[in-house]
Design a protein around this motif. Structure first.
Motif, PDB file in Angstrom:
ATOM      1  N   VAL A 443      63.070  -9.649  32.114  1.00  0.00           N
ATOM      2  CA  VAL A 443      63.107  -8.719  30.934  1.00  0.00           C
ATOM      3  C   VAL A 443      61.544  -8.692  30.526  1.00  0.00           C
ATOM      4  O   VAL A 443      61.009  -7.803  30.305  1.00  0.00           O
ATOM      5  CB  VAL A 443      64.020  -8.869  29.958  1.00  0.00           C
ATOM      6  N   LEU A 444      61.170 -10.036  30.318  1.00  0.00           N
ATOM      7  CA  LEU A 444      59.730 -10.312  29.815  1.00  0.00           C
ATOM      8  C   LEU A 444      58.587  -9.470  30.640  1.00  0.00           C
ATOM      9  O   LEU A 444      57.762  -9.119  30.452  1.00  0.00           O
ATOM     10  CB  LEU A 444      59.389 -11.640  29.464  1.00  0.00           C
ATOM     11  N   ARG A 445      58.936  -9.806  31.999  1.00  0.00           N
ATOM     12  CA  ARG A 445      57.988  -9.174  33.112  1.00  0.00           C
ATOM     13  C   ARG A 445      57.898  -7.739  33.082  1.00  0.00           C
ATOM     14  O   ARG A 445      56.892  -7.176  33.097  1.00  0.00           O
ATOM     15  CB  ARG A 445      58.414  -9.717  34.495  1.00  0.00           C
ATOM     16  N   ASP A 446      59.326  -7.001  32.812  1.00  0.00           N
ATOM     17  CA  ASP A 446      59.038  -5.535  32.668  1.00  0.00           C
ATOM     18  C   ASP A 446      59.136  -4.933  31.499  1.00  0.00           C
ATOM     19  O   ASP A 446      59.246  -3.666  31.352  1.00  0.00           O
ATOM     20  CB  ASP A 446      60.469  -5.200  33.396  1.00  0.00           C
ATOM     21  N   MET A 447      58.802  -5.981  30.198  1.00  0.00           N
ATOM     22  CA  MET A 447      58.930  -5.066  28.939  1.00  0.00           C
ATOM     23  C   MET A 447      57.846  -4.341  28.604  1.00  0.00           C
ATOM     24  O   MET A 447      58.041  -3.257  27.989  1.00  0.00           O
ATOM     25  CB  MET A 447      59.222  -6.317  27.830  1.00  0.00           C
ATOM     26  N   SER A 448      56.755  -4.412  29.279  1.00  0.00           N
ATOM     27  CA  SER A 448      55.560  -3.714  28.689  1.00  0.00           C
ATOM     28  C   SER A 448      55.717  -2.015  29.547  1.00  0.00           C
ATOM     29  O   SER A 448      55.441  -1.335  28.945  1.00  0.00           O
ATOM     30  CB  SER A 448      54.318  -4.028  29.678  1.00  0.00           C
ATOM     31  N   ARG A 449      56.507  -1.894  30.546  1.00  0.00           N
ATOM     32  CA  ARG A 449      56.830  -0.552  31.191  1.00  0.00           C
ATOM     33  C   ARG A 449      57.870  -0.106  30.316  1.00  0.00           C
ATOM     34  O   ARG A 449      57.810   1.063  29.961  1.00  0.00           O
ATOM     35  CB  ARG A 449      57.407  -0.650  32.504  1.00  0.00           C
ATOM     36  N   ILE A 450      58.604  -0.872  29.959  1.00  0.00           N
ATOM     37  CA  ILE A 450      60.061  -0.092  28.780  1.00  0.00           C
ATOM     38  C   ILE A 450      59.253   0.274  27.796  1.00  0.00           C
ATOM     39  O   ILE A 450      59.616   1.269  27.070  1.00  0.00           O
ATOM     40  CB  ILE A 450      60.824  -1.228  28.552  1.00  0.00           C
ATOM     41  N   ILE A 451      58.271  -0.291  26.952  1.00  0.00           N
ATOM     42  CA  ILE A 451      57.720  -0.018  25.739  1.00  0.00           C
ATOM     43  C   ILE A 451      56.761   1.153  25.995  1.00  0.00           C
ATOM     44  O   ILE A 451      56.704   2.105  25.133  1.00  0.00           O
ATOM     45  CB  ILE A 451      57.107  -1.181  25.204  1.00  0.00           C
ATOM     46  N   ARG A 452      56.114   1.279  26.691  1.00  0.00           N
ATOM     47  CA  ARG A 452      55.348   2.714  27.284  1.00  0.00           C
ATOM     48  C   ARG A 452      56.405   3.480  27.441  1.00  0.00           C
ATOM     49  O   ARG A 452      56.094   4.843  27.258  1.00  0.00           O
ATOM     50  CB  ARG A 452      54.630   2.353  28.726  1.00  0.00           C
ATOM     51  N   GLN A 453      57.574   3.493  27.985  1.00  0.00           N
ATOM     52  CA  GLN A 453      58.347   4.741  28.295  1.00  0.00           C
ATOM     53  C   GLN A 453      59.033   5.245  26.958  1.00  0.00           C
ATOM     54  O   GLN A 453      59.243   6.160  26.903  1.00  0.00           O
ATOM     55  CB  GLN A 453      59.370   4.133  29.143  1.00  0.00           C
ATOM     56  N   ILE A 454      59.440   4.313  26.184  1.00  0.00           N
ATOM     57  CA  ILE A 454      60.188   4.733  25.075  1.00  0.00           C
ATOM     58  C   ILE A 454      59.151   4.799  23.807  1.00  0.00           C
ATOM     59  O   ILE A 454      59.776   5.473  22.679  1.00  0.00           O
ATOM     60  CB  ILE A 454      61.229   3.736  24.717  1.00  0.00           C
ATOM     61  N   GLY A 455      58.092   4.409  23.830  1.00  0.00           N
ATOM     62  CA  GLY A 455      57.019   4.626  22.669  1.00  0.00           C
ATOM     63  C   GLY A 455      57.504   3.573  21.546  1.00  0.00           C
ATOM     64  O   GLY A 455      58.304   2.576  21.575  1.00  0.00           O
ATOM     65  N   THR A 456      56.469   3.682  20.657  1.00  0.00           N
ATOM     66  CA  THR A 456      56.436   2.874  19.397  1.00  0.00           C
ATOM     67  C   THR A 456      56.662   3.789  18.096  1.00  0.00           C
ATOM     68  O   THR A 456      55.982   4.641  18.035  1.00  0.00           O
ATOM     69  CB  THR A 456      55.511   1.941  19.346  1.00  0.00           C
ATOM     70  N   PRO A 457      57.669   3.005  16.990  1.00  0.00           N
ATOM     71  CA  PRO A 457      57.400   3.836  15.856  1.00  0.00           C
ATOM     72  C   PRO A 457      56.230   3.595  14.999  1.00  0.00           C
ATOM     73  O   PRO A 457      55.999   4.057  14.033  1.00  0.00           O
ATOM     74  CB  PRO A 457      58.797   3.236  14.930  1.00  0.00           C
ATOM     75  N   ALA A 458      55.432   2.553  15.401  1.00  0.00           N
ATOM     76  CA  ALA A 458      53.968   2.054  14.606  1.00  0.00           C
ATOM     77  C   ALA A 458      52.941   3.157  14.650  1.00  0.00           C
ATOM     78  O   ALA A 458      52.987   3.887  15.832  1.00  0.00           O
ATOM     79  CB  ALA A 458      53.862   0.719  15.024  1.00  0.00           C
ATOM     80  N   LEU A 459      52.353   3.309  13.760  1.00  0.00           N
ATOM     81  CA  LEU A 459      51.255   4.171  13.655  1.00  0.00           C
ATOM     82  C   LEU A 459      50.114   3.581  14.176  1.00  0.00           C
ATOM     83  O   LEU A 459      49.890   2.599  14.228  1.00  0.00           O
ATOM     84  CB  LEU A 459      51.132   4.858  12.340  1.00  0.00           C
ATOM     85  N   ALA A 460      49.210   4.543  14.850  1.00  0.00           N
ATOM     86  CA  ALA A 460      47.864   4.082  15.488  1.00  0.00           C
ATOM     87  C   ALA A 460      47.078   3.589  14.224  1.00  0.00           C
ATOM     88  O   ALA A 460      46.979   4.076  13.056  1.00  0.00           O
ATOM     89  CB  ALA A 460      47.447   5.163  16.237  1.00  0.00           C
ATOM     90  N   PRO A 461      46.185   2.502  14.521  1.00  0.00           N
ATOM     91  CA  PRO A 461      45.451   1.997  13.528  1.00  0.00           C
ATOM     92  C   PRO A 461      44.287   3.209  13.101  1.00  0.00           C
ATOM     93  O   PRO A 461      43.854   3.993  14.001  1.00  0.00           O
ATOM     94  CB  PRO A 461      44.796   0.854  14.013  1.00  0.00           C
ATOM     95  N   LYS A 462      43.843   3.180  11.780  1.00  0.00           N
ATOM     96  CA  LYS A 462      42.781   4.011  11.103  1.00  0.00           C
ATOM     97  C   LYS A 462      41.698   3.188  10.553  1.00  0.00           C
ATOM     98  O   LYS A 462      42.089   2.108   9.981  1.00  0.00           O
ATOM     99  CB  LYS A 462      43.368   4.983  10.251  1.00  0.00           C
ATOM    100  N   ARG A 463      40.485   3.390  10.893  1.00  0.00           N
ATOM    101  CA  ARG A 463      39.481   2.804  10.212  1.00  0.00           C
ATOM    102  C   ARG A 463      39.694   2.959   8.630  1.00  0.00           C
ATOM    103  O   ARG A 463      39.686   4.048   8.282  1.00  0.00           O
ATOM    104  CB  ARG A 463      38.096   3.229  10.573  1.00  0.00           C
ATOM    105  N   ARG A 464      39.346   1.815   7.947  1.00  0.00           N
ATOM    106  CA  ARG A 464      39.233   2.104   6.572  1.00  0.00           C
ATOM    107  C   ARG A 464      38.160   1.682   5.954  1.00  0.00           C
ATOM    108  O   ARG A 464      38.047   1.549   4.623  1.00  0.00           O
ATOM    109  CB  ARG A 464      40.293   1.112   5.856  1.00  0.00           C
ATOM    110  N   GLY A 465      37.042   1.810   6.752  1.00  0.00           N
ATOM    111  CA  GLY A 465      35.591   1.410   6.235  1.00  0.00           C
ATOM    112  C   GLY A 465      35.247   0.049   6.682  1.00  0.00           C
ATOM    113  O   GLY A 465      36.115  -0.837   6.977  1.00  0.00           O
ATOM    114  N   ASN A 466      34.195  -0.361   6.261  1.00  0.00           N
ATOM    115  CA  ASN A 466      33.605  -1.883   6.530  1.00  0.00           C
ATOM    116  C   ASN A 466      33.950  -2.636   5.419  1.00  0.00           C
ATOM    117  O   ASN A 466      33.682  -2.403   4.311  1.00  0.00           O
ATOM    118  CB  ASN A 466      32.214  -1.924   6.761  1.00  0.00           C
TER     119      ASN A 466
END
Length: 493
Positions: A443-466
């Motif tokens: 499962v570990l070997r194929d998990m990357s494909r599964i995550i790409r297929q179903i997506g993630t609920p996490a939001l993409a990162p945004k820059r908050r300044g330096n």
């Protein structure tokens, strides 16, 4: 050119359809995907109760799909971790999930027992060596196997106690899996067995979980055969313990009728004739006998002889009334096809609990066999999920990491039915491949494909300044060096 030609010809023996063959016995992809999405959304909602929600979700995905990282910081190179490497430390600082949340997530994703009539739990302890972490508190001497004879099998570090659910193996494609329920660090002055007893008690007392309401069986090794541990949860009517006993122990039969004089009656006897496990003449005739067959991964059949003696007793202490808790003593021995014993000494098991007589000898034998799945979890967690690779001078952060890795392992369990069969050419004859077992490594070997297929609920990162960083001239106070503690020694001020 000759080597290249041989490699190409060899690769043609394993066509692409073989490498990407999916087993027919798995569930429909849509049902499995929906269940996996539901689990991931629940995990994300649990993370919402703390900071760094999106970073924690990315970190769990990176752990669940890791095939290259050998240290915690290398996980930030995983394509599913979309943030800066400094975000990993900030995420681990947060107590992302508690034992209670972990057990509730496991209870929702577990399958109800069908072939057997009870839930099976396993309890064990593993070491986390930290010999060079001089500023880490509460370090002590812990067990660590050593292959060099003459050296003591010890290290300096921490110990962690795990309580896990051992799922049924009636399904032909289920490998050596466990479902983590609780993970806790054992303090230097704490008893590791009693920490496990407290974890089990918390699980059994939780009314939202099914374990306290239905028959629940626990398996553990010989370290948990102490009277103080076996006496801990005997008030639970539906709880039965199966623990290994050393071959040098002494137990007792029930006291018989003793005739005493009329003047001095004395206290009634609590224990009868002794039973020395290393003296066969004291065993007596077994009350139950059963036989079965054990088939190894090499398809070699061995005969298993099981004998049991009912209602034996062990000595307790002042506050340990073990004479009130009779148990069944089970002896297991394996014989080859020539009738010769495979091992020099038999396996002794203690079965204690009010409902112990509901378990057959075959149930007891098969239940204890699954205890070794806990060892598979520790090995897989340390080798693949970086369970012992996070370096920190803070005990709380180390505990957060261990529970997060347990959550990532549970993530693999939920996704096991969506995995594609991806054996490498040299793996086609391995027992797990031949028997079509879905293992955590697959499962570990194929998990990357599964995550790409179903997506993630996490939001993409945004820059908050330096970030302004530290002000010029800031001097950090060096951490205090901590002593290595010995169990039972007075605390160092």
């Amino acid at each position: 050119m000759r080597f290249l030609r041989q490699s190409v010809e060899k690769s043609r023996q394993f066509p692409e359809s073989h490498l990407h063959k999916k087993w027919n016995c798995v569930q429909s992809v849509s049902v499995t995907t929906n269940q996996l999405k539901q689990f991931r959304n629940e995990v994300y909602q649990n993370f919402n109760n703390c900071k760094r929600t999106d970073t924690l979700m990315d970190l769990m995905d990176a752990l669940s799909s890791n095939t290259t990282a050998h240290s915690a910081v290398e996980l930030t190179l995983n394509p599913h971790f979309r943030r800066h490497y400094t975000a990993l430390n900030k995420a681990v600082h947060v107590n992302s999930i508690s034992d209670e949340q972990l057990s509730h997530l496991t209870a929702k994703m577990m399958e109800a027992p069908r072939a057997r009539r009870f839930h099976l739990l396993g309890t064990d302890v593993t070491s986390r060596p930290r010999p060079y972490a001089d500023t880490l508190k509460d370090r002590g001497f812990v067990y660590q196997p050593n292959t060099i004879k003459g050296n003591k099998p010890i290290a300096i570090g921490h110990q962690y106690s795990l309580v896990a659910l051992l799922p049924e193996r009636d399904n032909a494609k289920v490998g050596n899996w466990v479902l983590p329920l609780a993970m806790k660090r054992v303090g230097r002055q704490e008893n590791k067995e009693m920490v496990g007893a407290q974890q089990v008690a918390a699980i059994l007392n939780d009314e939202t979980l099914p374990f306290g309401k239905e028959l629940c069986v626990e398996v553990a090794d010989s370290a948990y055969s102490k009277p103080i541990y076996l006496n801990a949860n005997r008030d639970k009517k539906n709880f039965v313990s199966i623990v290994r006993a050393r071959g040098t122990r002494t137990f007792y039969h029930q006291p018989g009728s003793v005739k005493r004089g009329s003047l001095k009656q004395g206290h009634p006897a609590w224990y009868g004739e002794p039973v020395y496990l290393n003296v066969p003449a004291t065993w007596g005739t077994p009350d139950q006998i059963a036989e079965t067959t054990f088939v190894s991964h090499k398809k070699i059949s061995d005969r298993v002889e099981i004998q049991a003696w009912n209602n034996l007793l062990m000595r307790g202490g002042k506050n340990l009334p073990m004479h009130q808790h009779p148990f069944t003593l089970v002896k297991i021995r394996l014989y080859n096809q020539k009738g010769e014993a495979l091992f020099q000494k038999p396996l002794w098991l203690i079965v204690m609990g009010e409902r112990r007589m509901e378990l057959s000898l075959l149930d007891i034998y098969q239940a204890y066999l699954q205890r070794y799945d806990l060892e598979h979890f520790f090995r897989f967690g340390k080798q693949k999920l970086l369970l012992d690779k996070f370096q920190t001078p803070d005990n709380e952060h180390e505990e957060h990491w261990w529970r997060l890795v347990a959550l990532a392992y549970l993530h693999l369990w939920v996704a096991k039915d969506a995995v594609l069969h991806l054996p490498r050419p040299w793996e086609q004859y391995l027992p797990a491949i031949v028997n079509k077992h879905i293992t955590p490594a697959m499962v570990l070997r194929d998990m990357s494909r599964i995550i790409r297929q179903i997506g993630t609920p996490a939001l993409a990162p945004k820059r908050r300044g330096n970030s302004p960083g530290r002000s010029k001239g800031t001097k950090l106070t060096p951490r205090k060096r901590q002593p290595v503690l010995k169990k039972g020694a007075p605390p160092v001020s």
